[in-house]
Design an enzyme around this catalytic site. Structure first.
Site, PDB file in Angstrom:
ATOM      1  N   SER A 544       0.938  -1.355   0.044  1.00  0.00           N
ATOM      2  CA  SER A 544       0.275   0.268  -0.433  1.00  0.00           C
ATOM      3  C   SER A 544       1.275   1.650  -0.234  1.00  0.00           C
ATOM      4  O   SER A 544       1.356   1.612  -0.913  1.00  0.00           O
ATOM      5  CB  SER A 544      -1.014  -0.005   1.198  1.00  0.00           C
ATOM      6  N   ASP A 629     -10.204  -4.033  -5.620  1.00  0.00           N
ATOM      7  CA  ASP A 629      -9.295  -2.840  -4.389  1.00  0.00           C
ATOM      8  C   ASP A 629      -9.652  -1.551  -4.593  1.00  0.00           C
ATOM      9  O   ASP A 629      -9.913  -0.619  -5.909  1.00  0.00           O
ATOM     10  CB  ASP A 629      -7.488  -2.929  -4.888  1.00  0.00           C
ATOM     11  N   HIS A 664      -7.921  -5.157  -1.327  1.00  0.00           N
ATOM     12  CA  HIS A 664      -7.163  -4.458  -0.624  1.00  0.00           C
ATOM     13  C   HIS A 664      -6.579  -4.924   0.389  1.00  0.00           C
ATOM     14  O   HIS A 664      -4.796  -5.259   0.456  1.00  0.00           O
ATOM     15  CB  HIS A 664      -7.814  -3.389   0.049  1.00  0.00           C
TER      16      HIS A 664
END
Length: 692
Positions: A544, A629, A664
C-alpha cells in the site's frame, strides 16, 4: 550489483497496447500511454484479458517455484492450531468468544449466558455465511442491548462496500434490509429496535451520511446527519457506557465527535467540541463527564475531562494527563476507578494505569525489546480487570488480564504454534541508525540465534511510513519459514509513522515526504556497511503506502536490492491525487498534498513512482494487486508494471499477480491468505538463490 534473471527466454511478458492520453495536470502536460487500463466497472473484456495474461505469465514463468510454494503453504498451515478459540469476554450478562473448527477458513462466533459452563449459543457461523462467495469478510457484529438481536455487516466482493443483515437470535430468522454500500460499523439505539450506520457515496465510497433504520420489515432509513466536507472519514459507534451514540469525523489534521443520547438518536447529534482546523481529539464518557484526548497545545496529545455539554468551553477543561515531549498518548480507556492509557516512548508501545484520584499509578512495559503492549480493554467499564496483549518478534502474542485491585496479572491465552517451535531459538534486537540528515531511525531485526548478523545471511527489509501508522514488533508464525532457512527479518521504522511521536509523522508527509524514502535507503546502506547484510542479499518489501516506498526505491536505488516485492502499491500517486472521484483522494490532501497547488504538485511529481520510471536496470520485482481494491485501484500497479518493462535495460523479471476476486487485503479466509504468503516467500527465496 546486477541481479540474476529467472525469466526463461521462451516466455515473454504481456505487452499492453499503448494508447497515449493527455492527463490534465496544472504542473504541465502529462501523457499516460496506459490510462486505458483503468476500468471503474471492472467489466472491460480487454482489461480483464490483460490481467489474466499477466497472471498466466507469472505462473508459467515461475512454474519451477510451485513445489516450494506448496511446501511453504504446508509449513505455515501446519503451525496453525486449526480448532483454536479466542479468550471469552463478558458483556451485558453473556460471555462472548470466537472459535475456529478444523479445516475451516472462518470463525464461529458464540456466547454463553452468565457462565462459560452454560450451553453454547452460535450467533454467527461465518463459514455458512461465506458459502457461495469467493470472498467474504465480516465487518461489525453488534448484539442489541436487550440481547435478542444480532446485526452485522459483510463484504462479499472485497470492495469494502458492506451490506447490513439482522438476525433474531431466539429463532435464527435472518433478514437483509435493503441497505448496502455502507461502512462496516453499526450502533444500536437503546430500544434495541433501531440501528445507526454510515452510508457511502456511490462513486467515491466516502462515508458521508448517518442513517437510522428500524429493524421492522419494510422500514425506510431516516437521514440523521450528513457531512458536506469530503476531507473527513466518518464512523459511528455506541459508547461503552451505553449512554451515548457517537459520530466520529476524522481528517488528517482535524477531527470532530458528535454525540446523542442512545435512547433518542433522532434528536440530533451535537458536537462535543466544534471542529477547528488542526485540532484532533477523541472522546469516551466517564461518569457525568467526557474524557478527551486532545492535541490542542499538545502535539503528542494530553487527556482532559469536562461535562459533555460544556466541553467546547476550554475553561471547563480539567487536565488529567499532561503533554509530554517524550511520550505519545496513543489511546485510552475509562474504567470506573481507573484510567488505562496507551503511550509510545522511543518507538515502543506500553500501557500506564492511573487511578482517577491520582493515588496509584502503574507502568506496564514489554518483557523484551522490541515489544508492544496493546490495550485490548473490556466491554464493560465496571470490569475489575484490564485486558492487554503483549507482542514481541520472538514470542507469540500473549494476552493478560491485569487485576486493578491487586496489580497482579493472569495469563489468559498465548497464541499457540503447532510443532516444535521454541521461542528461545530466535533473537531480536532494536537498534538505531543515523541517516543523512542526522535523524536516528529505529530498526527492528529478527533472526534465529544460530544465524549470525555478520553479513552472511539474506535480509528481507520492510517499511511503511505513512498516516502515522507504526509497524509494531509482533510475532508471525509464517515468518518462521524464512527464519528457519537462515534469513533475517528487518523493520525500518521510517518517518511518516508516529513511532517517535507526532513530529516523526509530520517529518514524513507533505513536503517532508521524501524523508520516508531516504530513511529506508539509508537504513539499507547501513545494514550493508555495518556488515549485517551481504551487499547482494538485501530484499525489500512493502504494501500500500509501503508499496509507494518500494516504487520510489526501485527508481532511486535499484542496484541496492536483490529483489523488491510491492503489494497493492500506491504508485500512480500524481494521477490519483488529481482525481477527486477516486476513493480516498479528497481525504488525503493533508497526507500527500493537493497537486492542484503548484508546490504540492512539484513535491509529488518529484517522487511519484509511475512518473519517474527511467531507462535503467531494475531488480527482480513481484507486484501484487486486487481487482476490487478500493484503497489502491488495480490499474495503478497494472500500469506501473507495463511502463517499468518498457524502460528497463536489463532482463530481470517484473511480475504482476492480480487477485481477481479480492481487494486491498488480498484473499479472505485464514488458509486462503496463506497461498499469497507462500507465493511471496517463494519469490524472494528463489531470487536469493539465483532465480528460477
Amino acid at each position: 550489483m546486477t541481479p540474476p534473471t529467472s525469466q526463461p527466454p521462451s516466455l515473454q511478458p504481456p505487452r499492453p497496447e499503448q494508447r497515449p492520453r493527455e492527463v490534465a495536470a496544472p504542473g504541465g502536460r502529462r501523457v499516460d500511454p496506459y490510462y486505458w487500463l483503468r476500468d471503474d466497472s471492472r467489466e472491460d473484456a480487454q482489461v480483464i484479458a490483460h490481467l489474466e495474461a499477466e497472471n498466466r505469465y507469472f505462473e508459467q514463468t515461475t512454474a519451477a517455484q510451485q513445489p516450494l510454494r506448496e511446501q511453504l503453504f504446508a509449513e505455515m498451515k501446519a503451525r496453525i492450531k486449526e480448532d483454536d478459540a479466542g479468550p471469552p469476554e463478558f458483556d451485558n450478562g453473556y460471555w462472548y468468544y470466537s472459535r475456529y473448527e478444523a479445516g475451516r477458513d472462518y470463525a464461529v462466533h458464540c456466547r454463553r449466558q452468565g457462565t462459560m459452563d452454560a450451553p453454547e449459543e452460535i450467533l454467527l457461523d461465518a463459514n455458512l455465511e461465506a458459502e457461495g462467495n469467493a470472498y467474504y469478510r465480516l465487518g461489525a457484529m453488534e448484539v442489541s442491548p436487550d440481547n435478542r438481536w444480532l446485526a452485522w455487516t459483510e463484504d462479499c466482493v472485497g470492495r469494502r462496500q458492506y451490506r447490513l443483515r439482522i438476525r433474531e437470535l431466539a429463532t435464527g430468522a435472518t433478514t437483509a434490509p435493503r441497505v448496502d454500500n455502507i461502512q462496516p460499523d453499526l450502533a444500536w439505539a437503546s430500544d434495541s429496535r433501531r440501528l445507526l450506520f454510515v452510508q457511502q457515496d456511490e462513486t467515491t465510497l466516502l462515508g458521508n451520511r448517518v442513517l437510522l433504520l428500524s429493524r421492522e420489515a419494510g422500514a425506510e432509513p431516516e437521514l440523521i446527519y450528513e457531512e458536506k466536507d469530503d476531507a473527513f472519514f466518518m464512523g459511528v459507534h455506541r459508547a461503552r457506557s451505553g449512554r451515548y451514540v457517537f459520530i466520529t469525523l476524522q481528517a488528517t489534521e482535524t477531527s470532530e465527535w458528535r454525540f446523542a443520547p442512545a435512547d433518542a438518536p433522532e434528536a440530533g447529534f451535537a458536537p462535543v467540541i466544534p471542529r477547528t482546523s488542526g485540532h484532533e481529539y477523541d472522546v469516551e464518557d466517564h461518569g457525568t463527564d467526557v474524557v478527551i484526548r486532545s492535541n490542542e497545545n499538545a502535539p503528542n496529545f494530553r487527556l482532559l475531562r469536562a461535562p459533555p455539554n460544556e466541553a467546547a468551553e476550554r475553561t471547563r477543561w480539567q487536565e488529567i494527563v499532561p503533554h509530554r515531549e517524550d511520550a505519545l498518548v496513543e489511546g485510552f480507556e475509562c474504567y470506573d476507578e481507573w484510567l488505562a492509557i496507551e503511550e509510545r516512548v522511543d518507538g515502543l508501545l506500553r500501557m500506564r494505569l492511573r487511578r482517577w484520584d491520582g493515588s496509584d499509578e502503574r507502568l506496564i512495559a514489554g518483557d523484551d525489546t522490541p515489544s508492544a503492549i496493546h490495550l485490548i480493554g473490556t466491554p464493560e467499564p465496571s470490569s475489575p480487570t484490564v485486558r492487554y496483549a503483549q507482542s514481541t518478534l520472538t514470542t507469540p502474542e500473549t494476552i493478560y488480564d491485569h487485576e486493578l485491585a491487586s496489580g497482579s496479572r493472569t495469563l489468559v491465552k498465548q497464541q499457540p504454534v503447532v510443532g516444535d517451535f521454541d521461542a528461545a531459538d530466535y533473537a531480536s534486537e532494536y537498534r538505531w541508525i543515523t541517516v543523512r540528515d542526522g535523524a536516528r531511525v529505529p530498526v527492528s531485526l529478527l533472526h534465529r540465534r544460530d544465524t549470525p548478523l555478520d553479513g552472511s545471511a539474506p535480509i528481507l527489509l520492510t517499511g511503511y511510513g505513512a498516516y502515522g501508522i507504526c509497524l509494531d514488533p509482533g510475532f508471525s508464525s509464517h515468518r518462521l519459514s524464512l527464519l528457519d532457512r537462515g534469513w533475517v527479518i528487518g523493520i525500518a521504522h521510517v518517518r511518516g509513522g508516529e513511532d517517535l511521536g507526532r513530529a516523526w509523522y509530520d517529518a514524513g508527509r507533505l513536503a517532508q515526504k521524501p524523508n520516508t524514502f531516504r530513511d529506508f535507503m539509508d537504513v539499507s546502506d547501513t545494514l550493508v556497511t555495518e556488515g549485517v547484510c551481504a551487499p547482494d542479499q538485501l530484499h525489500a518489501t512493502g504494501g500500500s503506502a509501503g508499496g509507494l516506498l518500494m516504487g520510489v526505491i526501485a527508481n532511486e536505488y535499484p542496484g541496492r536490492y536483490r529483489s523488491i516485492s510491492a503489494h497493492v502499491p500506491f504508485v500512480d500517486i500524481l494521477t490519483t491525487m488529481l482525481d477527486p472521484s477516486i476513493p480516498l483522494t479528497t481525504n488525503e490532501y493533508d497526507e500527500w498534498g493537493n497537486p492542484e497547488r503548484p508546490e504540492d504538485y512539484a513535491t509529488i511529481a518529484a517522487y511519484s513512482p509511475y512518473d519517474n520510471i527511467r531507462a535503467q536496470a531494475y531488480p527482480p520485482m513481484l507486484v501484487s494487486s486486487g481487482l476490487w481494491d478500493s484503497q489502491v485501484q488495480y490499474w495503478e500497479p497494472t500500469k506501473w508494471v507495463a511502463k517499468l518493462r518498457d524502460h528497463q535495460t536489463d532482463e530481470a523479471p517484473i511480475f504482476l499477480a492480480t487477485e481477481m476476486e479480492a481487494g486491498h487485503g488480498g484473499r479472505s479466509g485464514r488458509f486462503q491468505r496463506l497461498h499469497e504468503q507462500a507465493r511471496d516467500y517463494a519469490f524472494v527465496l528463489a531470487e536469493a538463490n539465483g532465480g528460477g
